[in-house]
Design an enzyme around this catalytic site. Structure first.
Site, PDB file in Angstrom:
ATOM      1  N   TRP A  89     -12.258  12.629  -8.062  1.00 45.96           N
ATOM      2  CA  TRP A  89     -12.336  13.472  -6.871  1.00 45.96           C
ATOM      3  C   TRP A  89     -13.861  13.989  -6.722  1.00 45.96           C
ATOM      4  O   TRP A  89     -14.220  14.508  -7.547  1.00 45.96           O
ATOM      5  CB  TRP A  89     -11.359  14.560  -6.982  1.00 45.96           C
ATOM      6  CG  TRP A  89      -9.932  14.575  -7.007  1.00 45.96           C
ATOM      7  CD1 TRP A  89      -8.895  15.202  -7.473  1.00 45.96           C
ATOM      8  CD2 TRP A  89      -9.094  13.022  -6.718  1.00 45.96           C
ATOM      9  NE1 TRP A  89      -7.678  14.516  -7.428  1.00 45.96           N
ATOM     10  CE2 TRP A  89      -7.811  13.267  -6.920  1.00 45.96           C
ATOM     11  CE3 TRP A  89      -9.535  11.886  -6.137  1.00 45.96           C
ATOM     12  CZ2 TRP A  89      -6.635  12.231  -6.594  1.00 45.96           C
ATOM     13  CZ3 TRP A  89      -8.877  10.782  -5.925  1.00 45.96           C
ATOM     14  CH2 TRP A  89      -7.103  11.158  -6.178  1.00 45.96           C
ATOM     15  N   ASN A 204      -7.665  10.610  -0.213  1.00 51.42           N
ATOM     16  CA  ASN A 204      -6.682  10.055  -1.271  1.00 51.42           C
ATOM     17  C   ASN A 204      -5.353   9.874  -0.260  1.00 51.42           C
ATOM     18  O   ASN A 204      -4.493  11.285  -0.144  1.00 51.42           O
ATOM     19  CB  ASN A 204      -6.431  11.064  -2.448  1.00 51.42           C
ATOM     20  CG  ASN A 204      -5.407  10.600  -3.304  1.00 51.42           C
ATOM     21  OD1 ASN A 204      -5.392   9.455  -3.699  1.00 51.42           O
ATOM     22  ND2 ASN A 204      -4.685  11.304  -3.681  1.00 51.42           N
ATOM     23  N   GLU A 205      -4.775   8.935  -0.150  1.00 48.90           N
ATOM     24  CA  GLU A 205      -3.339   8.538   0.206  1.00 48.90           C
ATOM     25  C   GLU A 205      -2.997   9.168   1.660  1.00 48.90           C
ATOM     26  O   GLU A 205      -2.156  10.137   1.693  1.00 48.90           O
ATOM     27  CB  GLU A 205      -2.291   8.948  -0.692  1.00 48.90           C
ATOM     28  CG  GLU A 205      -2.377   8.031  -2.188  1.00 48.90           C
ATOM     29  CD  GLU A 205      -1.494   8.273  -3.235  1.00 48.90           C
ATOM     30  OE1 GLU A 205      -1.156   7.303  -3.989  1.00 48.90           O
ATOM     31  OE2 GLU A 205      -0.730   9.527  -3.210  1.00 48.90           O
ATOM     32  N   TYR A 282       3.524   2.424  -6.883  1.00 44.94           N
ATOM     33  CA  TYR A 282       4.132   3.090  -8.120  1.00 44.94           C
ATOM     34  C   TYR A 282       5.529   2.608  -7.775  1.00 44.94           C
ATOM     35  O   TYR A 282       6.614   3.188  -7.087  1.00 44.94           O
ATOM     36  CB  TYR A 282       4.181   4.632  -7.889  1.00 44.94           C
ATOM     37  CG  TYR A 282       2.568   5.008  -8.003  1.00 44.94           C
ATOM     38  CD1 TYR A 282       2.400   5.162  -9.330  1.00 44.94           C
ATOM     39  CD2 TYR A 282       1.853   5.206  -7.099  1.00 44.94           C
ATOM     40  CE1 TYR A 282       1.114   5.533  -9.712  1.00 44.94           C
ATOM     41  CE2 TYR A 282       0.546   5.403  -7.472  1.00 44.94           C
ATOM     42  CZ  TYR A 282       0.238   5.773  -8.892  1.00 44.94           C
ATOM     43  OH  TYR A 282      -1.105   6.366  -9.347  1.00 44.94           O
ATOM     44  N   GLU A 322      -4.713   2.143  -7.406  1.00 49.47           N
ATOM     45  CA  GLU A 322      -3.809   3.032  -8.018  1.00 49.47           C
ATOM     46  C   GLU A 322      -2.413   2.207  -8.652  1.00 49.47           C
ATOM     47  O   GLU A 322      -2.149   1.635  -7.749  1.00 49.47           O
ATOM     48  CB  GLU A 322      -3.491   4.561  -7.369  1.00 49.47           C
ATOM     49  CG  GLU A 322      -4.300   5.545  -7.508  1.00 49.47           C
ATOM     50  CD  GLU A 322      -3.818   6.769  -6.932  1.00 49.47           C
ATOM     51  OE1 GLU A 322      -2.512   6.868  -7.332  1.00 49.47           O
ATOM     52  OE2 GLU A 322      -4.417   7.558  -6.190  1.00 49.47           O
ATOM     53  N   TRP A 364      -4.019   4.093 -13.163  1.00 52.57           N
ATOM     54  CA  TRP A 364      -3.742   5.596 -13.080  1.00 52.57           C
ATOM     55  C   TRP A 364      -2.911   6.037 -14.495  1.00 52.57           C
ATOM     56  O   TRP A 364      -1.843   5.424 -14.678  1.00 52.57           O
ATOM     57  CB  TRP A 364      -2.765   6.035 -11.863  1.00 52.57           C
ATOM     58  CG  TRP A 364      -2.812   7.358 -11.800  1.00 52.57           C
ATOM     59  CD1 TRP A 364      -1.966   8.273 -12.262  1.00 52.57           C
ATOM     60  CD2 TRP A 364      -3.624   8.172 -11.045  1.00 52.57           C
ATOM     61  NE1 TRP A 364      -1.847   9.566 -11.965  1.00 52.57           N
ATOM     62  CE2 TRP A 364      -2.974   9.576 -11.145  1.00 52.57           C
ATOM     63  CE3 TRP A 364      -4.706   8.049  -9.968  1.00 52.57           C
ATOM     64  CZ2 TRP A 364      -3.761  10.493 -10.271  1.00 52.57           C
ATOM     65  CZ3 TRP A 364      -5.209   9.098  -9.435  1.00 52.57           C
ATOM     66  CH2 TRP A 364      -4.850  10.380  -9.467  1.00 52.57           C
TER      67      TRP A 364
END
Length: 407
Positions: A89, A204-205, A282, A322, A364
């Site tokens: 970040w 991010n996302e 994920y 990720e 991740w």
């Protein structure tokens, strides 16, 4: 489980031990900017494939000089394991150790933490992908931008106005400019002139509940990508997307895990200023409740589908930026994580070997010893579990060897 990876893990472990004994930071590892040539990354005219990792916390920890050894530990160990790209970040909006305390107001101490992260990454031959803002509330995110605007009387309907409200867009552009034009107090090089930074990430996302078609985010990406490139034409740029398909190719929506999030993998990545495509995955969250075998099968379909689209439609490199397996998942054990990671890595390697656009992956996430309070279930400490470390190092070696073969 109905299958085992014991022999594979043992072989990779031996490979890791051999590589670690000889590990040293390559000379001139960060000379030259990573570039894109068609659907491939290049470094100084040669193919660039990589194995990498996420460590979102680097700047946050480095803001406290007494804790900087944790940053050094992770980057040093990652380099020894052949990991060559780290995503982290470049934002912390409001709250504890905020980089941006309020719109346009920055904490120099925290910025010097990011200076240190870049300096250490350069020292250990690790490239950085730096993200500008979070979709989520962690470290402020778009919700903090919304709150700042409301504090000065702006009429805001919800957090997704981040993508459309002029005040919020101006706040965000100011942050982009502040980061890109930052002069590093340690390296004495401006961020936009530093090849240690591989790429910038817009957000991010990104997700948008107000418009599931992907058109709102598409307009935002176009505007912000053009702004980034007006400040910095040397570095690569990506969106930060998870990979959810939208309305532009309706038949692809069946690949999604049962829902949309307001992005469109195809149209969002077709924007000229976006240099490469990203996906996240994920399985323990998106297809929870399924067996490990079913989750692995879904994972392979997800990655392969995006690889095909990146190769044939986007004609841009693709990064699985990720993925992981949570220790909080029911039935978790170390062997199940190793099996999962080994399977994902084999798929990444095979797609890269087959040609097209697959360029690498970022697990991740890596942490230093003694950071249990940061563990979100996906924490990996290199060296703590030799089998996992061996699998990671084996993939690094395989991707580097493949890149050298392509030259």
């Amino acid at each position: 489980m109905s299958f085992t990876t014991t022999s594979c893990i043992s072989g990779l472990l031996l490979l890791f031990l051999a590589l670690t004994c000889e590990a040293r930071v390559p000379k001139n590892a960060n000379v030259g900017f990573i570039a894109v040539n068609g659907a491939h990354f290049e470094l100084n005219g040669s193919s660039f494939l990589f194995n990498g990792f996420n460590s979102y916390w680097l700047m946050h920890v480095a803001a406290e000089p007494s804790e900087r050894y944790k940053v050094t530990e992770v980057l040093k160990d990652a380099s020894a394991a052949g990991l060559s790209v780290c995503r982290t970040w470049a934002f912390s909006d409001g709250g504890d150790r905020a980089l941006q305390i309020s719109p346009g107001v920055y904490d120099e101490r925290v910025f010097q933490g990011l200076d240190f992260v870049i300096s250490e990454a350069k020292k250990y031959g690790v490239r950085l992908i730096l993200s500008f803002v979070n979709n989520w509330n962690d470290f402020g995110g778009k919700a903090q931008y919304v709150q700042w605007a409301r504090n000065v009387g702006a009429q805001i309907n919800g957090d997704d106005d981040f993508y459309t409200h002029p005040m919020l867009k101006d706040y965000y552009k100011n942050h982009i400019k502040k980061v890109i034009t930052r002069f590093n107090t340690i390296t004495k090089v401006a961020y936009r002139d530093d090849p240690t930074i591989m790429a910038w990430e817009l957000i991010n996302e990104p997700r948008n509940q107000a418009d599931y078609s992907g058109k709102t985010i598409n307009a935002w990406v176009q505007e912000m990508a053009s702004f980034v490139k007006s400040l910095d034409k040397k570095h690569l740029l990506e969106v930060g997307m998870e990979g959810f398909y939208g309305d532009s190719v309706p038949e692809r929506k069946q690949v999604n895990p049962g829902y949309q999030v307001g992005t469109d993998f195809i149209s969002n990545h077709l924007i000229n200023e976006i240099d490469f495509a990203t996906i996240h995955a994920y399985t323990d969250q998106w297809v929870s409740g399924q067996s490990d075998e079913a989750q692995l099968a879904w994972m392979q379909r997800w990655v392969t589908s995006h690889w095909e689209d990146a190769k044939t439609i986007l004609k841009k490199p693709l990064v699985l930026s990720e993925f992981g397996k949570s220790s909080r998942d029911q039935g978790y054990n170390l062997n199940s994580r190793d099996t999962f990671m080994g399977s994902v890595y084999r798929n990444i390697y095979n797609l890269a070997k087959e040609g097209g656009s697959m360029a690498g992956s970022l697990v991740w996430q890596l942490m230093a010893h003694g950071m249990e309070n940061y563990d979100d279930g996906y924490c990996i400490v290199l060296g703590q579990n030799p089998s996992t470390t061996g699998i990671i190092s084996g993939q690094s070696h395989a991707m580097t060897t493949l890149a050298n073969r392509i030259e």
